[in-house]
Scaffold this active site. Structure first.
Site, PDB file in Angstrom:
ATOM      1  N   GLY A   1       0.742  -1.356  -0.103  1.00 46.69           N
ATOM      2  CA  GLY A   1       0.095  -0.070   0.013  1.00 46.69           C
ATOM      3  C   GLY A   1       0.905   1.166   0.115  1.00 46.69           C
ATOM      4  O   GLY A   1       2.025   1.164   0.059  1.00 46.69           O
TER       5      GLY A   1
ATOM      6  N   GLU B   1      -7.134  33.188  -9.124  1.00 51.73           N
ATOM      7  CA  GLU B   1      -7.774  32.379  -8.193  1.00 51.73           C
ATOM      8  C   GLU B   1      -9.079  32.599  -8.433  1.00 51.73           C
ATOM      9  O   GLU B   1     -10.068  31.373  -8.343  1.00 51.73           O
ATOM     10  CB  GLU B   1      -7.433  32.847  -6.870  1.00 51.73           C
ATOM     11  CG  GLU B   1      -6.133  32.706  -6.489  1.00 51.73           C
ATOM     12  CD  GLU B   1      -5.517  31.159  -6.881  1.00 51.73           C
ATOM     13  OE1 GLU B   1      -6.144  30.348  -6.428  1.00 51.73           O
ATOM     14  OE2 GLU B   1      -4.214  31.439  -6.918  1.00 51.73           O
TER      15      GLU B   1
END
Length: 667
Positions: free
Chosen positions: A236, A460
Site C-alpha cells: 500500500g 484564483e
C-alpha cells in the site's frame, strides 16, 4: 520463595580487552625485568672508576657506545675487599651475558678513553677495554611488530564498524557479521500495540487476525487438512499503517516476533546477506511458533536480472535467492510465518510473490471517509480538546489523507494551540493544521506589489468561477490570496472520491485548472508565469489520457504504460517517431481545447468574475457562501456538494504559486 533479582544481563561478561591488557602488562614486565640497567649493579662515578682502576680492582671495562654507558667488571681479588662488599657477585637478571658489578654514565667518549689509557700506562695495567652496542629486545620486537599491530588494529576497527558496532550483539563482532540483526520483541515489555490501536483497515485486520489465530490455535485449521500460510505481504501507499499493523500482530500473537528492515541484510561483504537470512530463519525455527517481519522488503526483493548492467554478481540477488529457499524450504509444521511490507510491490520478484511463499497479499489502501473518522478517534485520545469535535467534519476535510497524515494533523493542531497559549485544542486549530500541512506556512509579510496582488486575485477567481460552472469539476469551497508555502494564492475544493474516471470528468478538471490563466487573458489580455503548476498538472493529465488510459480517438485503444517496470529507465520508446508526433499533437489539442473552453466560460460570466476578484482583494479569504451570493446555487448540485455545508471546508491547497492541485492526484 524469593526470586533472584539478578538478571543474566547484569552478570559480568568476559571481554577481549582483558587479553590485550594482560599482553601489555607482560611486555612491560619483560622490558623492566630484562633491562640490565635495572639489575642490581651499583652505580659509580668517573672519579671512583679511576680510583678502582689505579688499585688494580678492575678486570674489564665494557663501553656501550650507543647509550654513553660503561659497564665495569671487577677481579676476584677485588670482590673480597670490604670496599666492594655491597656488590652482588651474580645477581638475578633476565638479560643475557654477565652482569656488571658497576655501571656509570660517561660524558665525552674521547676524554673518557684518554683518562683510562693514561691510568693504564702509569700503573702498567692489563685491564681489558672493549666496545659494543646494546639494544633492547622489547624495543626491537615492538619496532618490528608495530606496523603489523597498527594494520591489524585498523582492520579490527573497520570490521567492527561495518558489522554493526563494537558492542555485543549478533552483528557486533567480526566473526558474527553473518548473524541476523533482527530484533526480538518481548510481548511483555517491548510492544503494547494491539488491534484496538489500528483504526480502519478492516479487511487487512481480518486477514492478519486470522494469521494470529493460526499461531495461537493451529489445530483448529490443520485438523481439517488445511496448512498454515507461510507469508503475508502488506502492500500500500506510504503512511497507511503497514508497519503499525505488523506491530499489532506482535502485540496480539503472544509469540516471538523478529523485526528487521530489508536493508539489514545488505552488506558490502559477499555472502553476508545470505548468511543473515539463514541465521534469521534458524532463530525463528528454534523459537517457533514465531513471526518474522521484514519492513521495506523491496530492498532485497527486487526482481532478479533487472538493472544489472555490468553483468557482475549481485549480492542482493544472492540474498533474495536464500530468502526464496528458506521460505519454501522449512516445513509447514514449524509454525513460522513471514510478514513483509512494501509500497513498491511492482518491483518485487515474481518468485517471491507466488503462492507457497507469500500466500496472501494484503492491500492496505488509503482510508475512506468512515475510516478517517476512526483514525481521528484514535489519535485524538491524548489530545486535550476544548469541545466535542465533529469528527465527520474533520474526516470530510481530509480526503486522500493517510493515517500518518491524520496523525500529523492532530499533532500540528496541538502545536498550533500551544503556540497561541491556549489551554485546549479547538476546531479552528485543526483547520489551521490542515492548512499548514497541505499548503505550507502562511507568509503574511511577503512583499507583493498591488499589480501582482490583483493578478493573483483574478487568477484564483478564474479557478473558482470555472469550477463552479462545470458539472464534473470539484466544488470549490475556499479561496485565498494570502501567500502560503510556495504559493502566492490558493484554492481549496472538495474532490469527489472516484474509483473510475471518465473522459468528460478529466476534461472538466483540466478546464477548471486552466481557469486561472484564462482569467488573466480575459481581464488583462496578458499571461504570467503564475500558472506553472497548472500547466504541469494538465499536461500530465492529457498525456495520461492519450498514452496510458486509451481515451483518445486518434491513438485508439492503446496504452504505452508498462506496469512491470521493464521500461523504467526509458532507453527505448514503445512507439515510432510518427506516433510520437501524433501523441504530441493530441496532447496539445486536448489542452488548447480546454483552455479555449475556460476562456469562453469566463467571458460569459465576466461581471461575476470581476465581482469575485474584488471581494477577494478586499477580504483576502472568501468561502463557499460568498460564491453562492455571487453565482447563486451551483448549477450541477451533487451529493458531494451537500457533504460540505459548513464553512472552512478545505481539503486541498495549491502546491505551487497561484494554482491548486487535487489531493487525490498528489497522492
Amino acid at each position: 520463595m524469593a526470586k533472584d533479582n539478578k538478571s543474566p544481563q547484569n552478570k559480568s561478561r568476559f571481554s577481549s580487552w582483558w587479553i590485550y591488557g594482560l599482553i601489555l602488562v607482560f611486555l612491560l614486565g619483560f622490558q623492566f625485568l630484562g633491562n640490565s640497567s635495572l639489575s642490581p649493579s651499583s652505580k659509580t662515578t668517573t672519579s671512583e672508576l679511576q680510583e678502582f682502576l689505579r688499585n688494580g680492582d678492575i678486570d674489564k671495562i665494557l663501553i656501550i657506545t650507543n647509550t654513553r654507558q660503561a659497564k665495569v667488571f671487577l677481579t676476584d681479588e677485588a670482590l673480597r675487599k670490604t670496599v666492594h662488599e655491597d656488590v652482588v657477585d651474580q645477581p638475578f637478571s633476565l638479560s643475557t651475558g654477565n652482569v656488571p658489578h658497576y655501571v656509570l654514565d660517561y660524558g665525552d667518549l674521547q676524554n673518557f678513553e684518554n683518562d683510562i689509557k693514561k691510568i693504564k700506562q702509569e700503573n702498567n695495567l692489563d685491564t681489558v677495554v672493549d666496545y659494543t652496542t646494546e639494544s633492547s629486545l622489547f624495543s626491537d620486537l615492538l619496532i618490528g611488530m608495530l606496523p603489523f599491530v597498527i594494520i591489524i588494529a585498523i582492520w579490527i576497527y573497520l570490521m567492527r564498524r561495518m558489522s554493526g558496532g563494537a558492542g555485543g550483539g549478533a552483528g557486533g563482532q567480526i566473526f558474527n557479521i553473518g548473524k541476523s540483526k533482527a530484533k526480538l520483541f518481548d510481548e511483555k515489555t517491548d510492544t503494547r500495540t494491539s488491534f484496538k490501536d489500528v483504526a480502519g483497515l478492516e479487511g487487512a485486520k481480518e486477514e492478519v487476525e486470522e494469521i494470529v489465530e493460526f499461531l495461537k490455535n493451529p489445530d483448529k485449521y490443520t485438523s481439517l487438512g488445511g496448512k498454515i500460510p507461510k507469508g503475508a505481504l502488506l502492500v500500500g501507499p506510504p503512511g497507511t499503517g503497514k508497519t503499525l499493523l505488523a506491530k499489532a500482530v506482535a502485540g496480539e500473537a503472544k509469540v516471538p516476533f523478529f523485526s528487521l528492515s530489508g536493508s539489514d541484510f545488505v552488506e558490502m561483504f559477499v555472502g553476508v546477506g545470505a548468511s543473515r537470512v539463514r541465521d534469521l530463519f534458524k532463530q525463528a525455527k528454534d523459537k517457533s511458533p514465531s513471526i518474522i517481519f521484514i519492513d521495506e522488503i523491496d530492498a532485497i526483493g527486487r526482481a532478479r536480472g533487472k538493472n544489472n548492467f555490468t553483468g557482475s554478481n549481485d549480492e542482493r540477488e544472492n540474498t533474495l535467492n536464500q530468502l526464496l529457499t528458506e521460505m519454501d524450504g522449512f516445513g509447514t509444521n514449524t509454525n513460522v510465518i513471514v510478514l513483509a511490507a512494501t509500497n513498491r510491490a511492482d518491483v518485487l520478484d515474481k518468485a517471491l510473490m507466488r503462492a507457497g511463499r507469500f500466500d496472501r497479499q494484503i492491500y492496505v489502501d488509503l482510508p475512506d471517509i468512515r475510516e478517517r473518522k476512526e483514525i481521528f478517534e484514535v489519535h485524538l485520545r491524548p489530545i486535550k480538546t476544548a469541545e466535542t469535535l465533529d469528527l465527520d467534519f474533520l474526516a470530510r476535510q481530509t480526503p486522500g489523507f493517510s493515517g500518518a497524515d491524520i496523525a500529523n494533523v492532530c499533532n500540528e493542531a496541538a502545536l498550533i494551540a500551544a503556540r497561541k497559549e491556549k489551554k485546549a485544542v479547538s476546531k479552528q486549530d485543526f483547520l489551521d493544521a490542515v492548512d499548514r500541512i497541505v499548503g505550507g506556512l502562511e507568509k503574511k509579510n511577503k512583499i507583493i506589489t498591488p499589480e501582482e496582488k490583483k493578478t493573483i486575485a483574478y487568477h484564483e477567481a478564474g479557478h473558482a468561477t470555472v469550477s463552479w460552472m462545470l458539472e464534473h469539476a470539484a466544488p470549490l469551497v475556499k479561496v485565498t490570496i494570502v501567500p502560503r508555502g510556495q504559493s502566492l494564492g490558493a484554492a481549496w475544493y472538495l474532490p469527489e472520491e472516484r474509483l473510475l474516471v471518465r473522459p468528460e470528468q478529466m476534461k472538466d478538471e483540466m478546464c477548471a485548472t486552466l481557469g486561472g490563466r484564462a482569467a488573466e487573458k480575459v481581464i488583462f489580455n496578458k499571461i504570467s508565469t503564475g500558472a506553472l503548476s497548472d500547466l504541469e498538472k494538465v499536461t500530465k493529465q492529457a498525456r495520461a489520457m492519450v498514452t496510458i488510459y486509451g481515451l483518445n480517438d486518434t491513438i485508439g485503444n492503446l496504452t504505452y504504460y508498462d506496469s512491470s517496470g521493464q521500461d523504467a529507465y526509458g532507453f527505448n520508446k514503445p512507439y515510432s517517431e510518427d506516433t510520437a508526433q501524433i501523441i504530441d499533437r493530441e496532447i496539445s489539442k486536448i489542452i488548447e481545447e480546454q483552455y479555449a473552453r475556460a476562456i469562453s466560460v469566463l467571458k460569459e460570466h465576466k461581471e461575476k468574475l470581476t465581482e469575485l476578484a474584488e471581494r477577494l482583494l478586499e477580504k483576502e479569504v472568501i468561502f463557499k457562501e460568498d460564491l453562492e451570493k455571487i453565482f447563486g446555487k451551483r448549477p450541477f448540485e451533487s451529493q458531494f456538494d451537500t457533504l460540505g455545508q459548513e464553512t472552512l471546508e478545505k481539503p486541498e491547497e495549491a502546491a505551487s504559486e497561484d494554482s491548486e492541485q487535487p489531493l487525490e492526484q498528489k497522492n
